[in-house]
Structure formats: structure tokens, C-alpha cells
Design an enzyme around this catalytic site. Structure first.
Site, PDB file in Angstrom:
ATOM      1  N   GLY A   1       0.819  -1.207   0.000  1.00 42.50           N
ATOM      2  CA  GLY A   1       0.000   0.000   0.000  1.00 42.50           C
ATOM      3  C   GLY A   1       0.848   1.250   0.000  1.00 42.50           C
ATOM      4  O   GLY A   1       1.974   1.265   0.499  1.00 42.50           O
ATOM      5  N   MET A   2       0.312   2.318  -0.591  1.00 41.81           N
ATOM      6  CA  MET A   2       1.022   3.590  -0.661  1.00 41.81           C
ATOM      7  C   MET A   2       0.012   4.703  -0.441  1.00 41.81           C
ATOM      8  O   MET A   2      -1.068   4.698  -1.040  1.00 41.81           O
ATOM      9  CB  MET A   2       1.682   3.764  -2.038  1.00 41.81           C
ATOM     10  CG  MET A   2       2.565   4.980  -2.167  1.00 41.81           C
ATOM     11  SD  MET A   2       4.199   4.719  -1.424  1.00 41.81           S
ATOM     12  CE  MET A   2       5.044   6.207  -1.951  1.00 41.81           C
TER      13      MET A   2
ATOM     14  N   SER B   1      -0.485   9.148   1.070  1.00 36.07           N
ATOM     15  CA  SER B   1       0.155  10.456   1.099  1.00 36.07           C
ATOM     16  C   SER B   1       1.171  10.573   2.228  1.00 36.07           C
ATOM     17  O   SER B   1       2.100  11.374   2.144  1.00 36.07           O
ATOM     18  CB  SER B   1      -0.907  11.544   1.236  1.00 36.07           C
ATOM     19  OG  SER B   1      -1.673  11.351   2.412  1.00 36.07           O
ATOM     20  N   PHE B   2       0.986   9.776   3.285  1.00 34.68           N
ATOM     21  CA  PHE B   2       1.875   9.898   4.433  1.00 34.68           C
ATOM     22  C   PHE B   2       2.907   8.785   4.516  1.00 34.68           C
ATOM     23  O   PHE B   2       3.758   8.803   5.387  1.00 34.68           O
ATOM     24  CB  PHE B   2       1.061   9.934   5.735  1.00 34.68           C
ATOM     25  CG  PHE B   2       0.339  11.225   5.941  1.00 34.68           C
ATOM     26  CD1 PHE B   2       0.998  12.321   6.478  1.00 34.68           C
ATOM     27  CD2 PHE B   2      -0.986  11.354   5.577  1.00 34.68           C
ATOM     28  CE1 PHE B   2       0.338  13.524   6.656  1.00 34.68           C
ATOM     29  CE2 PHE B   2      -1.659  12.554   5.759  1.00 34.68           C
ATOM     30  CZ  PHE B   2      -0.991  13.646   6.303  1.00 34.68           C
TER      31      PHE B   2
ATOM     32  N   LEU C   1       4.488   4.566   3.014  1.00 39.00           N
ATOM     33  CA  LEU C   1       4.480   3.318   2.265  1.00 39.00           C
ATOM     34  C   LEU C   1       4.314   2.173   3.249  1.00 39.00           C
ATOM     35  O   LEU C   1       4.888   2.189   4.338  1.00 39.00           O
ATOM     36  CB  LEU C   1       5.804   3.186   1.498  1.00 39.00           C
ATOM     37  CG  LEU C   1       6.141   1.845   0.859  1.00 39.00           C
ATOM     38  CD1 LEU C   1       5.207   1.575  -0.322  1.00 39.00           C
ATOM     39  CD2 LEU C   1       7.600   1.848   0.384  1.00 39.00           C
ATOM     40  N   VAL C   2       3.522   1.166   2.877  1.00 42.95           N
ATOM     41  CA  VAL C   2       3.331  -0.007   3.726  1.00 42.95           C
ATOM     42  C   VAL C   2       3.812  -1.239   2.971  1.00 42.95           C
ATOM     43  O   VAL C   2       3.448  -1.455   1.812  1.00 42.95           O
ATOM     44  CB  VAL C   2       1.859  -0.187   4.134  1.00 42.95           C
ATOM     45  CG1 VAL C   2       1.712  -1.393   5.061  1.00 42.95           C
ATOM     46  CG2 VAL C   2       1.333   1.068   4.820  1.00 42.95           C
TER      47      VAL C   2
ATOM     48  N   ASP D   1     -11.901   8.971  10.427  1.00 43.36           N
ATOM     49  CA  ASP D   1     -11.615   8.582   9.044  1.00 43.36           C
ATOM     50  C   ASP D   1     -11.986   7.124   8.807  1.00 43.36           C
ATOM     51  O   ASP D   1     -11.250   6.382   8.171  1.00 43.36           O
ATOM     52  CB  ASP D   1     -10.137   8.816   8.727  1.00 43.36           C
ATOM     53  CG  ASP D   1      -9.855   8.804   7.226  1.00 43.36           C
ATOM     54  OD1 ASP D   1     -10.779   9.094   6.438  1.00 43.36           O
ATOM     55  OD2 ASP D   1      -8.716   8.490   6.835  1.00 43.36           O
TER      56      ASP D   1
END
Length: 378
Positions: free
Chosen positions: A27-28, A30-31, A33-34, A141
Site C-alpha cells: 500500500g502507498m 500520502s503519508f 508506504l506499507v 476517518d
């Protein structure tokens, strides 16, 4: 001192300690990278989240500090659990959490959920929200992509970067639009934990109807979609709007009566599911059901166990959140939190559901594992 390995992942430098091997991007945002990785100490797969450039500004540093503090404090089996944290030589922050196979957003995009899965998932979401809200925390959120699920039907809420204290003055722009409570869109200066219940209601509706309930293209369109189904806001809601322009906009809308929610879900939807949905999607947050009360509804009776729906030990300490420190001060505070975490014996992950309780999830787990296999998710 820990040894670090540097790799290139999706064009981004990924530095991690030798405790972890085989990072793979999952996953990527705005804050950060995973990546998935394997923890050689616990012999378990983990998710490694890289928070990029956390010290570039005071606002980024404060957001990072808030997320670390929340992850350290909030420990519940329906919330993502931090297992490790470290700061790399390039001063990026990495947080290791348990790795779950997929998220609800991905599942919903592939094939419809069976009603029994929707029922069990909304139970776990509300169970997690009851705990979060008891700590005086608003997630803000909640959306399908922040709902992680594994092949055993275990569900965990993640991403507390936008979480806030329930307080008199709140900023308005939070949550992905489809799941955003109308009191946020109406520029209220005060809102509370009820915004999460609204988001959970939108998620329940999406699971039942197999598509988003309020897929707004923009702010105005979103509000039109809400009023088309739920009717015009009552006077009690309009009186709390602080913007004159917003008041004028709301009053200019054509008169709309609320529709029966049974008309927006499949005809075979459980009556009790519709009844709960009506309570969660109430326009006036003051009369919207709480997560705690929702757990008692007949729809969730197969899973509800008041002895196994814990609350936090006390309210989260938000005393730092009103501070306006320079980024250097936040940096020192973050380093202190990381060292504190590494220097104490951290409690084990919250225990899974007790099999001695009235609900035995084994049959549901087998069915869901087959569902994931058929969907190509495992």
C-alpha cells in the site's frame, strides 16, 4: 545498536532493521508506504509502515506524535496493534503491526458479501468503536479501506492519523467524502464520536447494498444525496450551523421527505439490519445511536456479549494536542516515545474471542476462508 538494511521499494528508499526480511509493497498513501515483511523474532508476518519525512514540518511531526501515542495507548482486539517501532538512519519512522490479508474496501470491490459476514463485520466495527469512544477518541476517518480483515474473519480498525479528542471546537475537513457525517459538511464547530457511528452506518449500508450509499462527486452533491434519502435537516440541526452561507444553502433546498431505508437495500435484507441502519444514519447526531447502544440491537444478538465488549481503562491524555511546538520539539518528543516503547515490556496482543463464549466463530471462519479463496484474496 540495530543494524539496518536498505532496499528500493516503488522508487522509495525503505530502511528496516535486520529483524525483518522480504519486504513487499502492499500500500502507498500520502503519508507513507506499507510493506509486508517477516519478523524473524516472532516468526510472524507483519505490516511495516514507513512514515516519510515526519520531521519536515511541525504539523507532520505533531500528526506522527499523535498517531504513535494513540497506537501505544489503544489496545483492543478490533484495533490494529503496534508490535515494533524504530527510526531509520534517514530519520523516517517505521511502525510494525500485525498483518491482515485484506481490507473491506478490496473485498467489496470484488464480489458481494454474504449477509452473515456483513453482520459479523459491523459487530466488530461497533465493538472497536465502543472502546475507542470510551477513551474519548474520535477516529474521524472510518472507511472500508481502514477496516482490515484476515481469513479467520478477524477485523481490525486501522489508521489513527486523523483521530482527535472530542472537544468544543473541531476542524471540518476529515473522512473520505462517502462516509463523512453531515455535521462535518455543515461546518459545525463542534461534533463528537457520533461522526464515527455515521461512517459505520454508511459502511453497513454498503455491505448490504453492494455499493456506496452516498457516492458524492463533491461536497454539494454529497449533501444532496443524503437529503434525497434521509430528508431535509431538522431545525435543531440547522440552528447549530455556524456559517451563514451554509445555512442559506440548506434552507434553499427543496423540501424532501425521508425515504424508508428498506427501499435502498435488497428486498431480502434482514428487517433488524434495516432497523439498526435507521438508528445509525440519523441526521441529528444528538439523537443518533451510540456504538455501545448499537451493540445491543437485535441484529447483533448472535454476537453481542456485554462481558466481552471492553472499554478503555480511562480517557486518552490529549493534553499535548493544543500545543503549537516547533518541529524540533515534536522530534524530541517522538524520540522519547519510541525509546519509552522499546524500553518497557509491552503487553501481548489482545486475546482473540474466547471460544467459551456463546458464539463459536469456527463455522463462519471456514465459510469466510472459502469466500476469500474464491475471491482470489488468499
Amino acid at each position: 545498536m540495530a543494524e539496518f538494511v536498505r532496499a528500493e521499494v516503488l522508487g522509495t528508499k525503505f530502511e528496516y532493521t535486520t529483524r525483518y526480511v522480504n519486504p513487499q509493497p502492499i500500500g502507498m498513501g500520502s503519508f507513507g508506504l506499507v510493506c509486508s515483511a517477516f519478523d524473524q523474532i516472532t516468526q510472524q508476518p507483519v505490516a511495516l509502515k514507513k512514515i516519510m519525512k515526519p520531521f519536515d514540518s511541525s504539523s507532520l511531526a505533531k500528526r506522527t506524535y499523535r498517531e504513535i501515542r494513540l497506537l501505544k495507548y489503544l489496545r483492543h482486539e478490533n484495533l490494529i496493534c503496534m508490535r515494533d517501532i524504530f527510526i531509520s538512519p534517514l530519520e523516517d519512522i517505521y511502525i510494525a503491526t500485525e498483518l491482515l490479508g485484506t481490507d473491506l474496501g478490496r473485498l467489496l470491490s470484488i464480489k458481494p458479501l454474504d449477509s452473515k459476514f456483513s453482520q459479523y463485520f459491523i459487530y466488530q466495527i461497533l465493538r472497536g468503536l465502543k472502546y475507542i469512544h470510551s477513551a474519548n477518541v474520535i477516529h474521524r476517518d472510518l472507511k472500508p479501506t481502514n477496516i482490515l480483515i484476515n481469513e479467520n474473519c478477524d477485523l481490525k480498525i486501522c489508521d489513527f492519523g486523523l483521530a482527535r479528542l472530542q472537544e468544543p471546537q473541531m476542524t471540518g475537513y476529515v473522512a473520505t467524502r462517502y462516509y463523512r457525517a453531515q455535521e462535518i459538511m455543515l461546518t459545525w464547530q463542534r461534533y463528537g464520536v457520533q461522526v464515527d457511528v455515521w461512517s459505520a452506518g454508511c459502511i453497513l449500508a454498503e455491505m448490504l447494498r453492494r455499493k456506496p450509499l452516498f457516492p458524492g462527486k463533491d461536497h454539494v452533491h454529497q449533501f444532496h444525496l443524503i437529503t434525497n434519502i434521509l430528508g431535509n435537516p431538522p431545525d435543531a440541526v440547522i440552528e447549530k450551523i455556524t456559517s451563514k452561507n451554509t445555512v442559506n444553502f440548506v434552507k434553499s433546498l427543496p423540501s424532501r421527505e425521508p425515504r424508508d431505508l428498506s427501499t435502498v437495500v435488497p428486498k431480502d435484507t434482514d428487517f433488524d439490519a434495516i432497523d439498526l441502519l435507521k438508528k445509525m444514519l440519523v441526521i441529528d447526531p444528538d439523537t443518533r445511536i451510540s456504538a455501545q447502544d448499537a451493540l445491543r440491537y437485535p441484529y447483533l444478538a448472535p454476537y453481542h456479549d456485554p462481558t466481552d465488549e471492553p472499554v478503555a481503562s480511562g480517557p486518552f491524555d490529549w493534553s499535548f494536542d493544543s500545543a503549537d511546538f516547533p518541529k524540533e520539539t515534536w522530534k524530541i518528543m517522538i524520540y522519547s516515545e519510541v525509546l519509552d516503547y522499546l524500553n518497557v515490556d509491552n503487553p501481548a496482543d489482545p486475546a482473540p474471542f474466547d471460544p467459551s463464549t456463546p458464539f463459536d466463530p469456527s463455522a463462519l471462519e471456514r465459510e469466510f476462508s472459502e469466500f476469500l479463496s474464491d475471491s482470489g484474496q488468499i
